[in-house]
Design an enzyme around this catalytic site. Structure first.
Site, PDB file in Angstrom:
ATOM      1  N   GLU A  81       0.449  -1.165  -0.081  1.00 14.84           N
ATOM      2  CA  GLU A  81       0.606   0.306  -0.062  1.00 14.84           C
ATOM      3  C   GLU A  81       0.429   0.947   0.101  1.00 14.84           C
ATOM      4  O   GLU A  81      -0.061   2.354  -0.285  1.00 14.84           O
ATOM      5  CB  GLU A  81      -1.052   0.185   1.311  1.00 14.84           C
ATOM      6  CG  GLU A  81      -2.166  -1.486   0.939  1.00 14.84           C
ATOM      7  CD  GLU A  81      -2.905  -0.912   2.974  1.00 14.84           C
ATOM      8  OE1 GLU A  81      -3.429   0.232   3.137  1.00 14.84           O
ATOM      9  OE2 GLU A  81      -3.301  -1.994   2.879  1.00 14.84           O
ATOM     10  N   ASP A 136      -1.896  -4.711   3.522  1.00 14.19           N
ATOM     11  CA  ASP A 136      -1.618  -4.060   5.266  1.00 14.19           C
ATOM     12  C   ASP A 136      -2.725  -5.398   6.058  1.00 14.19           C
ATOM     13  O   ASP A 136      -3.640  -5.883   4.969  1.00 14.19           O
ATOM     14  CB  ASP A 136      -1.900  -2.939   5.719  1.00 14.19           C
ATOM     15  CG  ASP A 136      -1.980  -1.711   5.756  1.00 14.19           C
ATOM     16  OD1 ASP A 136      -0.307  -2.627   6.113  1.00 14.19           O
ATOM     17  OD2 ASP A 136      -1.937  -0.547   6.122  1.00 14.19           O
ATOM     18  N   ASP A 144      -5.238  -6.594   7.483  1.00 14.04           N
ATOM     19  CA  ASP A 144      -6.302  -6.456   7.941  1.00 14.04           C
ATOM     20  C   ASP A 144      -7.560  -6.064   7.304  1.00 14.04           C
ATOM     21  O   ASP A 144      -7.189  -6.254   6.121  1.00 14.04           O
ATOM     22  CB  ASP A 144      -6.259  -4.706   9.188  1.00 14.04           C
ATOM     23  CG  ASP A 144      -6.273  -3.141   8.512  1.00 14.04           C
ATOM     24  OD1 ASP A 144      -6.028  -3.656   6.872  1.00 14.04           O
ATOM     25  OD2 ASP A 144      -5.716  -2.888   8.780  1.00 14.04           O
ATOM     26  N   GLU A 162      -9.135  -3.839   5.721  1.00 14.69           N
ATOM     27  CA  GLU A 162      -8.910  -3.017   4.460  1.00 14.69           C
ATOM     28  C   GLU A 162      -8.281  -3.448   3.525  1.00 14.69           C
ATOM     29  O   GLU A 162      -8.613  -3.344   2.611  1.00 14.69           O
ATOM     30  CB  GLU A 162      -8.877  -1.527   5.023  1.00 14.69           C
ATOM     31  CG  GLU A 162     -10.097  -1.045   5.885  1.00 14.69           C
ATOM     32  CD  GLU A 162     -10.753  -0.144   5.066  1.00 14.69           C
ATOM     33  OE1 GLU A 162     -10.357   0.119   3.877  1.00 14.69           O
ATOM     34  OE2 GLU A 162     -12.127  -0.043   5.295  1.00 14.69           O
ATOM     35  N   TYR A 167       2.464  -3.930  13.244  1.00 13.20           N
ATOM     36  CA  TYR A 167       1.526  -3.008  13.069  1.00 13.20           C
ATOM     37  C   TYR A 167       0.990  -2.278  13.832  1.00 13.20           C
ATOM     38  O   TYR A 167       0.064  -2.700  14.796  1.00 13.20           O
ATOM     39  CB  TYR A 167       0.765  -4.447  11.627  1.00 13.20           C
ATOM     40  CG  TYR A 167      -1.148  -3.138  10.915  1.00 13.20           C
ATOM     41  CD1 TYR A 167      -0.140  -2.229  10.511  1.00 13.20           C
ATOM     42  CD2 TYR A 167      -1.620  -3.867  11.588  1.00 13.20           C
ATOM     43  CE1 TYR A 167      -1.346  -1.676   9.230  1.00 13.20           C
ATOM     44  CE2 TYR A 167      -2.934  -3.227  10.614  1.00 13.20           C
ATOM     45  CZ  TYR A 167      -2.588  -2.586   9.508  1.00 13.20           C
ATOM     46  OH  TYR A 167      -2.976  -1.696   8.899  1.00 13.20           O
ATOM     47  N   ARG A 206      -2.307  -0.924  13.874  1.00 14.57           N
ATOM     48  CA  ARG A 206      -3.928  -0.810  13.789  1.00 14.57           C
ATOM     49  C   ARG A 206      -4.275  -2.466  14.428  1.00 14.57           C
ATOM     50  O   ARG A 206      -4.275  -3.173  13.863  1.00 14.57           O
ATOM     51  CB  ARG A 206      -4.611  -1.044  12.955  1.00 14.57           C
ATOM     52  CG  ARG A 206      -4.462   0.812  11.991  1.00 14.57           C
ATOM     53  CD  ARG A 206      -5.302   0.943  10.667  1.00 14.57           C
ATOM     54  NE  ARG A 206      -4.480   1.457  10.256  1.00 14.57           N
ATOM     55  CZ  ARG A 206      -3.842   2.778   9.115  1.00 14.57           C
ATOM     56  NH1 ARG A 206      -2.793   1.277   9.323  1.00 14.57           N
ATOM     57  NH2 ARG A 206      -3.439   4.161   9.261  1.00 14.57           N
ATOM     58  N   HIS A 208      -4.125 -10.019  14.779  1.00 12.45           N
ATOM     59  CA  HIS A 208      -2.384  -9.942  14.879  1.00 12.45           C
ATOM     60  C   HIS A 208      -1.566  -9.903  16.283  1.00 12.45           C
ATOM     61  O   HIS A 208      -3.020  -9.396  17.001  1.00 12.45           O
ATOM     62  CB  HIS A 208      -1.611  -9.141  13.855  1.00 12.45           C
ATOM     63  CG  HIS A 208      -2.673  -8.367  13.276  1.00 12.45           C
ATOM     64  ND1 HIS A 208      -2.704  -7.144  14.484  1.00 12.45           N
ATOM     65  CD2 HIS A 208      -3.476  -7.284  12.614  1.00 12.45           C
ATOM     66  CE1 HIS A 208      -3.957  -6.196  13.278  1.00 12.45           C
ATOM     67  NE2 HIS A 208      -4.290  -6.864  11.937  1.00 12.45           N
TER      68      HIS A 208
END
Length: 673
Positions: free
Chosen positions: A8, A84, A86, A88, A297, A299, A341
């Site tokens: 990303e 990423d 997640d 999204e 990460y 988030r 995670h």
């Protein structure tokens, strides 16, 4: 064999390419490449009648990016999707597969929780297919937000000139508006406290009245306080001395919400700023000999830690502090957490904050230091404090004095910058010992209204209520400010923490949503939808049924609101626009109310509204009984008048307009504990 890896972020791509070597080309999609189209009925990009089938289009600013990705994909043998870890990120990988013509069943999805050489290479050894449960969950969320956002925003723009509404943003706004209502409706209640100062062996210590006749002491007015004061003028006897050792457990590793809260209260960072700094620390920092992601990460809503990190942390704790400082690994995840995670932690404990300080900005260093300390402290032994609670009794009035002394610092050895432990040492006191009070002080207080939401308090409330997700809190807070619904400012001249104040438009928006959409825009229903989205991700909930149930509930409310909600025209200023001659009107923007031309956007004339001067204190002709300065008549934040010393803040004496200060009693405003 040539491989193309799509991530990303451009900065992340440079770091990863160094790890993978010459056979891999790593490029960036620069976030999402497409979104729901703005077409079809109501411009939703969703076919409601056909099981909510979505229509997607490549965003205008990403057409060149997509063109470049297609050209590169044709030249390689294998394309890996490493967005990423997640929902999204999973959705972006799926969109990339769709646009690039990749097989969604291909084993080409690569996921890593940290950007270090071992983690990245290990992830490429174990690719998987795209998780369609996560994709459907994200897609359902996007469709819900599009339907609510488009339909409610259109309605509110038409009826009350509000800029937008949203599934989660409007609930966050409602929390702020409802809190303001509580504050305005709050009526302060008077109460008093009685404190005693004792002296033994040259050491002074304080004790506070706790019980009267075995019941909790409640001094509701000056009469009660004076009666208690006069009852305690004799000799005190120590009736109880209780000593014990208390443990203070370390906090768990950071998750997104707790990181944002602590960065706000301890470092003064906004949620948006915190996430921006953390993103950079995650994506990679150029160190002396390599480029490396310093944290995992950012988030996440899981406090889980990997076995590898726990082992390394235990070794470091023993080496640096000794075996006594070793604690037990604990993990506590909320029932709504995705546990996709780990918690937020340093990727390599050898990269101590001081070792990497020269490669970081001041803000990066502060945030990394706090993350590093929190993760390490979470695996350390609890701090131990020796406490003593002493009861001093006189005429059935029991006073308590508390002493604390840190016996073992435990996790505070690394986390003392963020948690203080202050010793309060009492002299040696024994039961049946008698002593007289050196001084008795009776103080007047008034109960305080609930606190307005700061960023940290609002995030904590949203997390507790189960609305939104950690990755969305920053965006939600930014949106309600950008729409002119709230302002973030200091509540008093002496307060350091900024809090949210709803604007007139924010209050009006919440009022109308409460009136017409209370079944949808509320904490309970929004939290329920988050649970349904989790169920869709896990494959336990049918996304079409979830959308259908929502739409059948929502659409009649929209129709009813269009028929019955009163349309409010913009308030006229009573002046002509100096540029085009049309009427000037009041509007509300991000920074509050302002004046604009009624023909905007054709005419863009605007100006600020001149604010009236703050009411100045007036001389009262009375003198302060504590310091002799003049008392001034002032207006409180609640609109009431009182007399306060002109020597404030050196002298904090205050009194009511009608009342007089009693000679033996000092009045002092304080928060009720």
């Amino acid at each position: 064999m040539k491989n193309l890896v799509i991530v990303e972020s451009p900065s992340k791509s440079k770091t990863i390419e160094k790890y993978l070597g010459k056979d891999f080309e790593v490029v960036s999609s620069k976030g999402h490449i497409r979104d729901l189209a703005i077409k079809g009925k109501d411009g939703l990009g969703v076919d409601v009648e056909n099981d909510f089938a979505p229509s997607y289009s490549v965003s205008k600013e990403k057409k060149d990016v997509v063109k470049d990705l297609k050209a590169r994909a044709k030249k390689v043998d294998q394309v890996y999707l490493a967005t990423d870890p997640d929902r999204e990120g999973e959705a972006i990988s799926w969109h990339l597969a769709q646009v690039l013509g990749l097989d969604v069943d291909d084993v080409n999805r690569v996921v890593f929780n940290e950007i270090t050489k071992d983690a990245v290479l290990g992830a490429f050894d174990h690719p998987r297919t795209i998780d369609m449960g996560l994709v459907r969950s994200q897609e359902t969320r996007r469709i819900l937000d599009r339907i609510i956002g488009f339909k409610l925003s259109k309605l509110l723009k038409n009826k009350i000139k509000s800029k937008s509404a949203g599934r989660v943003q409007s609930v966050a706004l409602k929390l702020i508006v409802d809190r303001e209502k509580e504050i305005k409706a709050f009526i302060p209640e008077e109460y008093w406290t009685l404190d005693a100062i004792f002296n033994k062996d040259g050491k002074e210590f304080n004790a506070s009245l706790a019980k009267i006749n075995g019941k909790k002491a409640e001094l509701k007015n000056e009469v009660d306080a004076k009666a208690a004061y006069e009852a305690c003028l004799g000799e005190f006897e120590i009736t109880n001395v209780k000593k014990q050792v208390r443990k203070k457990e370390p906090k768990l590793p950071f998750i997104t919400s707790t990181l944002q809260q602590e960065a706000s209260t301890k470092l003064g960072f906004s949620a948006k700023r915190t996430m921006s700094i953390a993103q950079r620390l995650y994506e990679g920092i150029e160190l002396k000999s390599s480029t490396e992601g310093l944290i995992t990460y950012m988030r996440t809503d899981s406090t889980r830690l990997s076995d590898v990190f726990i082992k390394a942390a235990h070794e470091k704790i023993v080496d640096d502090f000794g075996k006594d400082y070793l604690g037990n690994y604990k993990v506590k995840n909320d029932e709504n957490s995705q546990d996709a995670h780990e918690g937020i932690r340093p990727t390599n404990l050898a990269n101590t904050p001081e070792e990497v300080k020269d490669y970081l900005s001041a803000e990066q260093y502060k945030l990394y230091k706090m993350i590093y300390a929190r993760a390490l402290a979470s695996l350390m032994a609890p701090a131990k404090t020796n406490t003593v609670a002493v009861t001093l009794s006189q005429n059935k009035h029991d006073f308590t004095a508390n002493g604390t002394e840190l016996a073992f610092d435990g996790y505070l050895a690394v986390y003392s910058d963020y948690e203080s432990s202050k010793d309060v040492i009492l002299p040696e006191l024994n039961e049946k010992e008698t002593m007289n009070a050196k001084e008795l002080k009776s103080n007047q207080h008034f109960t305080e209204p609930p606190l307005r939401y700061s960023e940290a308090r609002l995030i904590k409330q949203m997390e507790e209520e189960g609305i939104g997700r950690p990755s969305t809190y920053s965006m939600i807070i930014d949106t309600i400010q950008a729409r002119g619904y709230v302002s973030l400012e200091k509540s008093t001249e002496t307060s350091k923490t900024k809090v949210f104040f709803p604007t007139e438009q924010g209050e009006l928006t919440t009022e109308k949503l409460d009136q017409y959409f209370n079944d949808i825009i509320n904490v309970k229903y929004t939290a329920q939808m988050e649970s349904e989205l989790d169920g869709i991700a896990d494959g336990e909930t049918d996304y079409v049924k979830s959308l259908r149930d929502f739409y059948n509930r929502f659409e009649p409310l929209v129709d009813h609101a269009y028929e019955n909600m009163e349309k409010i025209e913009a308030e006229k200023v009573g002046e002509a626009c100096p540029e085009c001659g049309n009427d000037l009107v009041y509007r509300v923007g991000r920074f509050g109310k302002f004046i604009s031309c009624s023909t905007f956007p054709e005419c863009k004339y605007t100006r600020k509204i001149e604010q009236p001067e703050k009411e100045k204190p007036e001389p009262s002709g009375k003198m302060c009984p504590e310091c002799g300065a003049e008392l001034l008549k002032r207006k409180s934040r609640y609109g009431n008048y009182f007399l306060g010393c002109s020597n404030f803040p050196k002298c904090k004496h205050i009194e009511n307009i009608e009342g007089e200060e009693a000679p033996k009693f000092r009045r002092k405003a304080a928060k009720k504990k």
